[in-house]
Design an enzyme around this catalytic site. Structure first.
Site, PDB file in Angstrom:
ATOM      1  N   TYR A 140      -7.858 -18.877   7.339  1.00 16.47           N
ATOM      2  CA  TYR A 140      -7.990 -17.525   7.890  1.00 16.47           C
ATOM      3  C   TYR A 140      -6.701 -17.071   8.564  1.00 16.47           C
ATOM      4  O   TYR A 140      -6.344 -15.898   8.490  1.00 16.47           O
ATOM      5  CB  TYR A 140      -9.120 -17.464   8.930  1.00 16.47           C
ATOM      6  CG  TYR A 140     -10.491 -17.285   8.346  1.00 16.47           C
ATOM      7  CD1 TYR A 140     -11.049 -18.253   7.521  1.00 16.47           C
ATOM      8  CD2 TYR A 140     -11.249 -16.149   8.627  1.00 16.47           C
ATOM      9  CE1 TYR A 140     -12.314 -18.098   6.990  1.00 16.47           C
ATOM     10  CE2 TYR A 140     -12.527 -15.989   8.096  1.00 16.47           C
ATOM     11  CZ  TYR A 140     -13.050 -16.965   7.288  1.00 16.47           C
ATOM     12  OH  TYR A 140     -14.302 -16.803   6.762  1.00 16.47           O
ATOM     13  N   ASP A 181     -23.698 -19.539   6.536  1.00 18.51           N
ATOM     14  CA  ASP A 181     -24.514 -18.513   5.891  1.00 18.51           C
ATOM     15  C   ASP A 181     -25.599 -19.138   5.022  1.00 18.51           C
ATOM     16  O   ASP A 181     -26.728 -18.636   4.988  1.00 18.51           O
ATOM     17  CB  ASP A 181     -23.628 -17.574   5.059  1.00 18.51           C
ATOM     18  CG  ASP A 181     -23.205 -16.351   5.862  1.00 18.51           C
ATOM     19  OD1 ASP A 181     -23.499 -16.308   7.068  1.00 18.51           O
ATOM     20  OD2 ASP A 181     -22.586 -15.434   5.291  1.00 18.51           O
TER      21      ASP A 181
HETATM   22  C1  LIG Z   1     -16.523 -10.629   8.531  1.00 20.22           C
HETATM   23  C2  LIG Z   1     -15.873 -11.942   8.172  1.00 20.22           C
HETATM   24  C3  LIG Z   1     -14.381 -11.848   8.304  1.00 20.22           C
HETATM   25  C4  LIG Z   1     -16.453 -13.098   8.990  1.00 20.22           C
HETATM   26  C5  LIG Z   1     -15.819 -14.415   8.626  1.00 20.22           C
HETATM   27  O1  LIG Z   1     -15.576 -14.707   7.448  1.00 20.22           O
HETATM   28  O2  LIG Z   1     -15.550 -15.198   9.550  1.00 20.22           O
HETATM   29  C6  LIG Z   1     -17.971 -13.272   8.865  1.00 20.22           C
HETATM   30  O3  LIG Z   1     -18.335 -13.598   7.547  1.00 20.22           O
HETATM   31  C7  LIG Z   1     -18.421 -14.349   9.809  1.00 20.22           C
HETATM   32  O4  LIG Z   1     -18.851 -15.413   9.338  1.00 20.22           O
HETATM   33  O5  LIG Z   1     -18.345 -14.145  11.034  1.00 20.22           O
END
Ligand SMILES: CC(C)[C@H](C(=O)O)[C@@H](O)C(=O)O
Ligand SMILES: CC(C)[C@H](C(=O)O)[C@@H](O)C(=O)O
Lengths: 361, 361
Positions: free
Chosen positions: B144, B254
């Protein structure tokens, strides 16, 4: 009469025993369709380490170069896990073959066969809505092969780094693979990326949209990798072709395989620009069940079918194998992995399933 | 009597309406436990773009700096999706806040509450075996934020690149978070990596094993990311704490959230070395249901509970909120997302659920 050289790399674990069945089936189509195969066996993986000191001996590589395609079994096992990473079967043989032959297009079909819905780990109402996905994974670039990669610095500030890297050319050719495949299937491509974070994903999206213009009849959707792993569980029937970079395809294709609940049925193809390819089951070498004659040979047999279809263009022979597999499943000629706990006594052996399929051809 | 400044950033979509309920609950614990909160509202996300031209205005950042913690709603929506990536709410506010406050430790609990098993998309016999995972995700490094990132070259050879990068220090501090958490829970850490391909993952494994030595009572397992996505579907009850890098944690958390089938219940915490933190629901801004008074406020309320627990060390107040939520679910005071199609007429509104929880405290 066509005449083909096929390099057969059975490898470790259940590889050799399921390969025997794939050879039976190739012998059957050879007779039926008047195709002649020269099947040449070569050592690979742990077996090759034991016999020749390295996972991909020169003779094996030469044998592959002299062939029309590679039929691959599976490699690796606890015995070779303590070797340095660079010498281990996965890197020294699998990644090396992908790179050497530029096998950039990895096709991993995953579907739930009729009657096998109960093996899916998804809720019954979800698996009943059907699942038939082709993962198209870029296989020779991205963070697997991007340079530089390394380790620098000292003490607590020592750091490791890997480079994710994609050129337009690399993205375009895999996107074309995906759209070509979608055109022959459900006419939908879902491109998986993380364009809200990665520069690679932004270029990926841009090129995929360019390619999509040449396929007006194919629908294109973009999805973030995190959301993709969720949607696959919630509503898997929405997907047809999933187009992925190397790392995301590794993750998504395994999730898709598990959703079917019948990994022993899933083949895969890794193909280059000239349709030379390597064909192998999606599952691993399964050392725990190796040598017992209970492994499901169908993934290996369907890998042979993909080889006929994609590298040899022998469509009729490939269709015959696929139909024989469907009939075999329909006739409940099943290895134990496809039977519930109460039905295990009905399990057929690896060779019984192979014989049945060969006989149907 | 303790006195705390809390920055409240409700944001977009359902953010404002669920935040009203979290404030109700904070008012209730304030009374009961004699804690005084100064709740200071600031614009963030799309709302801030509309009002001030940027997703994270200086006044908002200053407000956060002057607080003991941030209670965050959710941001983003179709209205702002066409902005250049760098200006969009996700990057300009969410990633910016994580980076600015060095919120490296992201805690994402996901569990199936008793009675809500049927909402899990997993097969009934699998969800019945239980699911209660804490994903500990590194949040301020990895691919990131790693440099360099960019686009170079021309024509078809133009290429994009991103750098995955981890130092020993960065790995060590998140590993310590995970082991500390595991010690208070199921005493098992599963570290997710791709050590057969990534140099970062090899260093990750090395440091995680070093940290593990200080926690002899916690079991450590390593799993490849591709296998992790499979095992989560096949046998999710085997996991307790899952320790992940930034990208893998995004994916795994997720998937875990979806496995519960009740995303509206899941809070998250993003904490730095000084226990300053930002607390937010795991779900998104859900623009499709915003403003209707039907959104589930529990994820926001449990985010407030995590804030009390981790940043303010107000354990009794946090316990009271968690217990009130469990009782509310047990009493079937549920928004529509937690009701089957036949029971939708029993749905409570966002504010009815908030009132009920506040009253219980
Ligand atoms: C919106 C996005 C950049 C973010 C991430 O990838 O970290 C989201 O998916 C999360 O998990 O908080
Ligand atoms: C063994 C490993 C390097 C390989 C990969 O990550 O590509 C495997 O997981 C696969 O998907 O073929």
């Amino acid at each position: 009469m066509s005449d083909y050289n096929i390099a057969v790399l059975a490898g470790d674990g259940i590889g050799p025993e399921v390969m025997v069945e794939a050879k039976k089936v190739l012998a059957a189509v050879s007779k039926k369709f008047d195709i002649s195969f020269q099947l040449n066996d070569f050592d690979v993986g742990g077996l090759a380490i034991d016999n020749h000191g390295k996972a991909l001996p020169a003779a094996t590589l030469k044998g592959c170069e002299d062939s029309s395609a590679i039929l691959f079994g599976s490699i690796g096992g606890p015995k070779w896990d303590s070797l340095p990473l660079e010498e281990r079967p996965e890197r020294a043989a699998l990644l090396a073959l992908r790179e050497h032959f530029d096998l950039f297009s990895n096709l991993r079909p995953a579907k739930i066969y009729p009657g096998l819905e109960a093996f899916s780990p998804l809720r019954a109402d979800i698996s009943a809505s059907g699942f038939d996905v082709l993962v198209v994974r870029e296989l020779t670039s991205g963070i697997y092969f991007g340079q530089p990669k390394g380790l620098e610095g000292e003490g607590e500030e020592q750091f490791a780094y890997d480079t994710m890297r994609y050129s337009k050319r690399e993205i375009r050719r895999i996107a074309i693979s995906a759209f070509n495949a979608a055109q022959k299937r459900g006419k939908k491509v879902t491109s998986v990326d993380k364009a809200n974070v990665l520069v690679c994903s932004r270029l990926w999206r841009e090129v995929v949209e360019e390619v999509a213009k040449d396929y007006p009849e194919v629908e294109l959707e973009h999805i973030y990798i995190d959301n993709a792993t969720m949607q696959l569980i919630r509503n898997p029937s929405q997907f047809d072709v999933m187009l992925c970079s190397n790392l995301f395809g590794d993750i998504i294709s395994d999730e898709c395989a598990m959703i079917t609940g019948s990994m022993g049925l899933l083949p895969s193809a890794s193909i280059n620009q000239d349709n030379f390819g390597m064909y192998e089951p999606a599952g691993g070498s399964a050392p725990d069940i190796a040598g017992k004659g209970i492994a499901n040979p169908i993934a290996q047999i369907l890998s042979a079918s993909m080889l006929l279809r994609f590298s040899l263009n022998e469509t009729a022979a490939a269709d015959a194998i696929d139909a024989a597999v469907v009939k075999t499943l329909g006739d409940s000629i099943l290895t134990g992995d496809l039977l519930g706990p109460d039905e295990r006594h009905l399990a057929k052996s690896t060779s019984e399933v192979g014989d049945y399929i060969a006989a149907l051809i």
